[in-house]
Motif scaffolding. Sequence first.
Motif, PDB file in Angstrom:
ATOM      1  N   TYR A   1     -27.657   2.197 -25.272  1.00 16.95           N
ATOM      2  CA  TYR A   1     -27.199   2.932 -26.341  1.00 16.95           C
ATOM      3  C   TYR A   1     -26.355   2.066 -27.342  1.00 16.95           C
ATOM      4  O   TYR A   1     -26.283   1.971 -28.544  1.00 16.95           O
ATOM      5  N   GLU A   2     -25.274   1.523 -26.454  1.00 20.45           N
ATOM      6  CA  GLU A   2     -24.179   0.763 -27.333  1.00 20.45           C
ATOM      7  C   GLU A   2     -24.585  -0.362 -27.904  1.00 20.45           C
ATOM      8  O   GLU A   2     -24.370  -0.662 -28.915  1.00 20.45           O
TER       9      GLU A   2
ATOM     10  N   SER B   1     -22.997  15.213 -29.558  1.00 17.22           N
ATOM     11  CA  SER B   1     -22.349  14.944 -28.415  1.00 17.22           C
ATOM     12  C   SER B   1     -20.931  15.892 -28.512  1.00 17.22           C
ATOM     13  O   SER B   1     -20.499  16.169 -29.510  1.00 17.22           O
TER      14      SER B   1
ATOM     15  N   THR C   1     -31.467   9.901 -22.797  1.00 17.84           N
ATOM     16  CA  THR C   1     -31.016  11.083 -21.878  1.00 17.84           C
ATOM     17  C   THR C   1     -32.337  11.513 -20.958  1.00 17.84           C
ATOM     18  O   THR C   1     -32.127  11.810 -19.888  1.00 17.84           O
TER      19      THR C   1
ATOM     20  N   ASP D   1     -24.545   1.502 -31.372  1.00 14.89           N
ATOM     21  CA  ASP D   1     -23.210   1.126 -31.775  1.00 14.89           C
ATOM     22  C   ASP D   1     -23.101  -0.397 -31.691  1.00 14.89           C
ATOM     23  O   ASP D   1     -22.248  -0.979 -30.969  1.00 14.89           O
TER      24      ASP D   1
ATOM     25  N   LEU E   1     -27.451   6.192 -15.550  1.00 10.56           N
ATOM     26  CA  LEU E   1     -26.535   6.662 -16.520  1.00 10.56           C
ATOM     27  C   LEU E   1     -25.851   5.479 -17.291  1.00 10.56           C
ATOM     28  O   LEU E   1     -25.661   5.210 -18.535  1.00 10.56           O
ATOM     29  N   GLU E   2     -25.158   4.511 -16.491  1.00  7.30           N
ATOM     30  CA  GLU E   2     -24.445   3.090 -17.024  1.00  7.30           C
ATOM     31  C   GLU E   2     -25.359   2.455 -17.874  1.00  7.30           C
ATOM     32  O   GLU E   2     -24.931   1.755 -18.733  1.00  7.30           O
TER      33      GLU E   2
ATOM     34  N   ASP F   1     -31.227   8.420 -28.619  1.00  2.00           N
ATOM     35  CA  ASP F   1     -30.376   9.326 -27.650  1.00  2.00           C
ATOM     36  C   ASP F   1     -31.466  10.293 -26.762  1.00  2.00           C
ATOM     37  O   ASP F   1     -31.120  10.227 -25.388  1.00  2.00           O
TER      38      ASP F   1
ATOM     39  N   ALA G   1     -28.209   3.094 -19.192  1.00  2.00           N
ATOM     40  CA  ALA G   1     -28.383   4.025 -20.570  1.00  2.00           C
ATOM     41  C   ALA G   1     -27.199   3.892 -21.535  1.00  2.00           C
ATOM     42  O   ALA G   1     -27.617   3.809 -22.878  1.00  2.00           O
ATOM     43  N   GLU G   2     -25.934   3.968 -21.122  1.00  2.00           N
ATOM     44  CA  GLU G   2     -25.045   3.969 -21.924  1.00  2.00           C
ATOM     45  C   GLU G   2     -24.723   2.432 -22.734  1.00  2.00           C
ATOM     46  O   GLU G   2     -24.597   2.428 -23.731  1.00  2.00           O
ATOM     47  N   GLU G   3     -25.019   1.330 -21.715  1.00  2.00           N
ATOM     48  CA  GLU G   3     -25.231  -0.005 -22.100  1.00  2.00           C
ATOM     49  C   GLU G   3     -26.121  -0.098 -23.404  1.00  2.00           C
ATOM     50  O   GLU G   3     -26.013  -0.828 -24.263  1.00  2.00           O
TER      51      GLU G   3
END
Length: 218
Positions: A211-212, A2, A194, A216, A204-205, A190, A207-209
């Motif tokens: 991933y988190e 990143s 992606t 994370d 995208l949103e 990732d 996917a980010e959720e």
Amino acid sequence: MSQDEFDLVDRPRGGLTQADREYLVGEMDMSEYDDPENVDYQRRFRIRERIKNAILDFHLVANGLPHGDVEQIFDEAYDWERQLTAARHQGDEFDQDSIPPIPPLLEAWGDALRFFYLGFGIRRPDLAKMIIETAVDDAITEYGLIYEDAYLDVDVTFEIAGEEDDAIPLDKFKERVENNNLPDDPLEVDLILTTLVRTGHLDLEEAEEIYEKQVDKD
């Protein structure tokens, strides 16, 4: 890899121009052009040509650059390997958090192999197998003659384990993704997310959720 960890765009010229990089990471504002579709096509065409010529340049580098210079290119990778070895020698004190992050150079080499196999190897596996086996065999032969004062006679084989029956239909796999049932490797997570976003199978949103929640967790 990143941009928080490594500046993918603002660095010295390589096979791509800075404008190429901005385009590929989505930072190029296409709205300022009168004919954005044509600009998009021309940009992709120029990138394809530059990458093909950059790959051809590897023939010159592999056969003309002194071996000491080749080693220096990988200094960052050797440093990381030493740090990794030191972390593993901590014995009972060793934990995953002590593992140094993989350097961008090594991660990019993995991307290069993925690029080759996705673009060509999967469709022509027998030819890809021959290319990979020959390249590794040649590298070992060259290494032995240069550093070991010996001819290293090895038998290199490249095989992929797995059957078509192991394939998971995309709709079923998306259910696993949405339920955070993903591999433990953050880099693989990732890549999966992606790719699903790029192919329009995931927002995208979302996917980010995912991933988190998956990576994370803390």
